[in-house]
Design an enzyme around this catalytic site. Structure first.
Site, PDB file in Angstrom:
ATOM      1  NE  ARG A  98      48.041  63.811  33.526  1.00 12.78           N
ATOM      2  CZ  ARG A  98      48.101  62.549  33.918  1.00 12.78           C
ATOM      3  NH1 ARG A  98      49.264  62.010  34.239  1.00 12.78           N
ATOM      4  NH2 ARG A  98      47.021  61.813  33.973  1.00 12.78           N
ATOM      5  CD  GLU A 114      45.827  67.562  32.716  1.00 15.71           C
ATOM      6  OE1 GLU A 114      46.452  66.586  32.361  1.00 15.71           O
ATOM      7  OE2 GLU A 114      44.866  68.011  32.067  1.00 15.71           O
ATOM      8  CB  SER A 159      42.096  65.048  35.059  1.00 12.46           C
ATOM      9  OG  SER A 159      41.959  63.662  35.167  1.00 12.46           O
TER      10      SER A 159
HETATM   11  N1  EPU Z   1      37.048  59.400  43.013  1.00 10.34           N
HETATM   12  C1  EPU Z   1      36.004  60.031  43.653  1.00 10.34           C
HETATM   13  N2  EPU Z   1      34.953  60.481  42.908  1.00 10.34           N
HETATM   14  C2  EPU Z   1      34.906  60.326  41.557  1.00 10.34           C
HETATM   15  C3  EPU Z   1      35.964  59.667  40.908  1.00 10.34           C
HETATM   16  C4  EPU Z   1      37.049  59.214  41.655  1.00 10.34           C
HETATM   17  O1  EPU Z   1      36.030  60.197  44.858  1.00 10.34           O
HETATM   18  O2  EPU Z   1      33.915  60.774  40.937  1.00 10.34           O
HETATM   19  C5  EPU Z   1      38.204  58.957  43.819  1.00 10.34           C
HETATM   20  C6  EPU Z   1      38.170  57.458  44.058  1.00 10.34           C
HETATM   21  O3  EPU Z   1      38.507  57.223  45.393  1.00 10.34           O
HETATM   22  C7  EPU Z   1      39.261  56.927  43.134  1.00 10.34           C
HETATM   23  C8  EPU Z   1      40.235  58.092  43.098  1.00 10.34           C
HETATM   24  O4  EPU Z   1      39.405  59.253  43.141  1.00 10.34           O
HETATM   25  O5  EPU Z   1      39.845  55.785  43.628  1.00 10.34           O
HETATM   26  C9  EPU Z   1      41.098  58.123  41.875  1.00 10.34           C
HETATM   27  O6  EPU Z   1      40.284  58.135  40.694  1.00 10.34           O
HETATM   28  P1  EPU Z   1      40.816  57.584  39.304  1.00 10.34           P
HETATM   29  O7  EPU Z   1      41.368  56.212  39.460  1.00 10.34           O
HETATM   30  O8  EPU Z   1      39.784  57.784  38.261  1.00 10.34           O
HETATM   31  O9  EPU Z   1      42.094  58.474  38.981  1.00 10.34           O
HETATM   32  P2  EPU Z   1      42.320  60.050  39.033  1.00 10.34           P
HETATM   33  O10 EPU Z   1      43.457  60.281  39.979  1.00 10.34           O
HETATM   34  O11 EPU Z   1      41.074  60.808  39.269  1.00 10.34           O
HETATM   35  C10 EPU Z   1      44.154  60.037  37.200  1.00 10.34           C
HETATM   36  C11 EPU Z   1      44.516  60.882  36.016  1.00 10.34           C
HETATM   37  C12 EPU Z   1      43.705  60.468  34.797  1.00 10.34           C
HETATM   38  C13 EPU Z   1      43.975  59.001  34.525  1.00 10.34           C
HETATM   39  C14 EPU Z   1      43.600  58.185  35.763  1.00 10.34           C
HETATM   40  C15 EPU Z   1      43.969  56.734  35.619  1.00 10.34           C
HETATM   41  C16 EPU Z   1      45.261  63.018  36.867  1.00 10.34           C
HETATM   42  C17 EPU Z   1      44.925  64.451  37.061  1.00 10.34           C
HETATM   43  N3  EPU Z   1      44.305  62.281  36.319  1.00 10.34           N
HETATM   44  O12 EPU Z   1      42.820  60.340  37.537  1.00 10.34           O
HETATM   45  O13 EPU Z   1      44.170  61.207  33.691  1.00 10.34           O
HETATM   46  O14 EPU Z   1      43.248  58.534  33.406  1.00 10.34           O
HETATM   47  O15 EPU Z   1      44.340  58.671  36.917  1.00 10.34           O
HETATM   48  O16 EPU Z   1      45.354  56.609  35.657  1.00 10.34           O
HETATM   49  O17 EPU Z   1      46.388  62.592  37.166  1.00 10.34           O
HETATM   50  C18 EPU Z   1      43.870  63.243  32.492  1.00 10.34           C
HETATM   51  O18 EPU Z   1      45.020  63.573  32.831  1.00 10.34           O
HETATM   52  O19 EPU Z   1      43.173  64.012  31.755  1.00 10.34           O
HETATM   53  C19 EPU Z   1      43.324  61.984  32.933  1.00 10.34           C
HETATM   54  C20 EPU Z   1      42.089  61.596  32.619  1.00 10.34           C
END
Ligand code: EPU
Length: 339
Positions: free
Chosen positions: A163, A331, A240
């Site tokens: 990012r 972010e 995010s």
């Molecule tokens: N989780 C929770 N609570 C929630 C949601 C998620 O505990 O309400 C935990 C779960 O354990 C889940 C983990 O968080 O397995 C990861 O969640 P998710 O797969 O949704 O991915 P993320 O790390 O939260 C990142 C990116 C997103 C991108 C997704 C999918 C960042 C900051 N965010 O989210 O990017 O769409 O992975 O690849 O790296 C963005 O940058 O704006 C964005 C949406």
């Protein structure tokens, strides 16, 4: 270039936040470069406005020159099994992804459903579902504001990381166009994200038909409130709000998801940390709250001010710091405000 208009920035951001400004719209790369040069010569600060999906702008607005990017154009050139695409910064990102999937070009399918414009993608090295723009980016044409000239920077010069890039924290460059290299194939790049592989019914590392991958990614994003929908306040966000913190493995609390980040460090899940620090989905009030679908998105419930949003962001950041001794970093780009 249009004559300056007096606008409210809230009408141009996905959070629907931000006060007044004076805005011109640039319809060509030359107009964009000229508008920036003119503002620079006048000593006026510049706010570049694309899709407004990664911006948090103060209630006071922006006192400098807001320049809206409305450039268009796509050129394709075959190169063996690959195709080079030259894209104006103002092209809509997801329309591009849809076109490439329809045309049997592989490389962008995992980046489906992301709001915003093409020119913003290198800035924060946009990524999702195991892919990032750096994987397919060949070069970026930029206005170098210190020299006032247009130069082409190869991918190696862009300083891409998680990012981040040289464009994120420096005001020196304005992205005018982006060159991508995609592969002619009906199949996706290898699927790296476990949740996406499960959804598609493939093993991590396998490929899947482009259209199926796009549909699966859009479905996952929608279920998390990450596909824009004016009727759904969970999507009145900047995606995010915090990056996933990169920390030593011993800093990760028991049970928290964490992924290898190289150099002996891991990327911990900010969403999990927020959830387990006591901020569940929907936490907040009737003006601002965490999304009811994902704890990592801070959302405007309709009547929010930027001050409300910043207050919630501080509360969440401080709560995670207090509970887990891990600092969350915002972010989106913060304009005229800070945590
Ligand atoms: N989780 C929770 N609570 C929630 C949601 C998620 O505990 O309400 C935990 C779960 O354990 C889940 C983990 O968080 O397995 C990861 O969640 P998710 O797969 O949704 O991915 P993320 O790390 O939260 C990142 C990116 C997103 C991108 C997704 C999918 C960042 C900051 N965010 O989210 O990017 O769409 O992975 O690849 O790296 C963005 O940058 O704006 C964005 C949406």
């Amino acid at each position: 270039m249009t004559t300056p208009q007096h606008i409210r920035l809230a009408d141009y951001t996905t959070m629907r936040l931000g006060g007044p400004s004076r805005m011109v719209t640039a319809g060509t790369a030359d107009e964009l470069a000229d508008a920036v040069r003119e503002a620079d010569d006048a000593g006026s600060p510049v706010l570049l406005l694309g899709g407004g999906s990664n911006l948090v702008i103060a209630d006071d607005g922006f006192a400098g020159a807001t320049i809206r990017i409305a450039t268009a154009g796509e050129d394709r050139c075959d190169d063996g099994d690959t195709v080079l695409l030259d894209l104006a910064a103002g092209e809509n990102w997801d329309d591009l992804v849809a076109r490439t999937v329809d045309d049997g070009l592989s490389g962008l399918e995992c980046l489906s459903g992301i709001p915003g414009l093409v020119g913003a993608t290198p800035v924060q090295n946009v990524g999702a579902y195991g892919a990032e723009i750096a994987d397919v980016l060949e070069a970026v044409e930029v206005l170098d504001r210190s020299a006032g000239s247009v130069v082409t920077m190869g991918a190696a010069d862009c300083g891409f990381g998680y990012r981040t890039s040289v464009f994120k924290h420096s005001r020196q460059y304005v992205v005018l166009s982006v060159r991508l290299r995609l592969t002619r194939s009906p199949l996706s790049a290898p699927i790296r994200y476990a949740e996406l592989a499960r959804t598609l019914g493939v093993q991590p590392g396998e490929r899947a038909p482009l259209g199926e991958v796009r549909a699966a990614v859009v479905g996952l994003r929608r279920s998390k409130g990450m596909v824009l929908d004016p009727d759904d306040h969970d999507t009145w966000s900047a995606g995010s709000f915090f990056t996933n913190p990169i920390v030593p493995p011993q800093a990760v609390p028991d049970g928290a998801p964490a992924y290898d980040a190289g150099d002996g460090l891991v990327k911990a899940s900010a969403a999990w940390l927020i959830d387990h620090a006591g901020f569940q989905k929907g936490y907040g009030n009737d003006r601002v709250s965490l999304s009811t679908k994902h704890t990592l998105a801070l959302t405007n419930r309709g009547g929010a001010s930027t001050e409300d949003l910043i207050a919630l962001a501080r509360e969440v950041r401080d709560g995670v710091q207090g509970r887990f001794a891990i600092e969350l970093t915002p972010e989106p780009l913060l304009i005229g405000c800070r945590l």
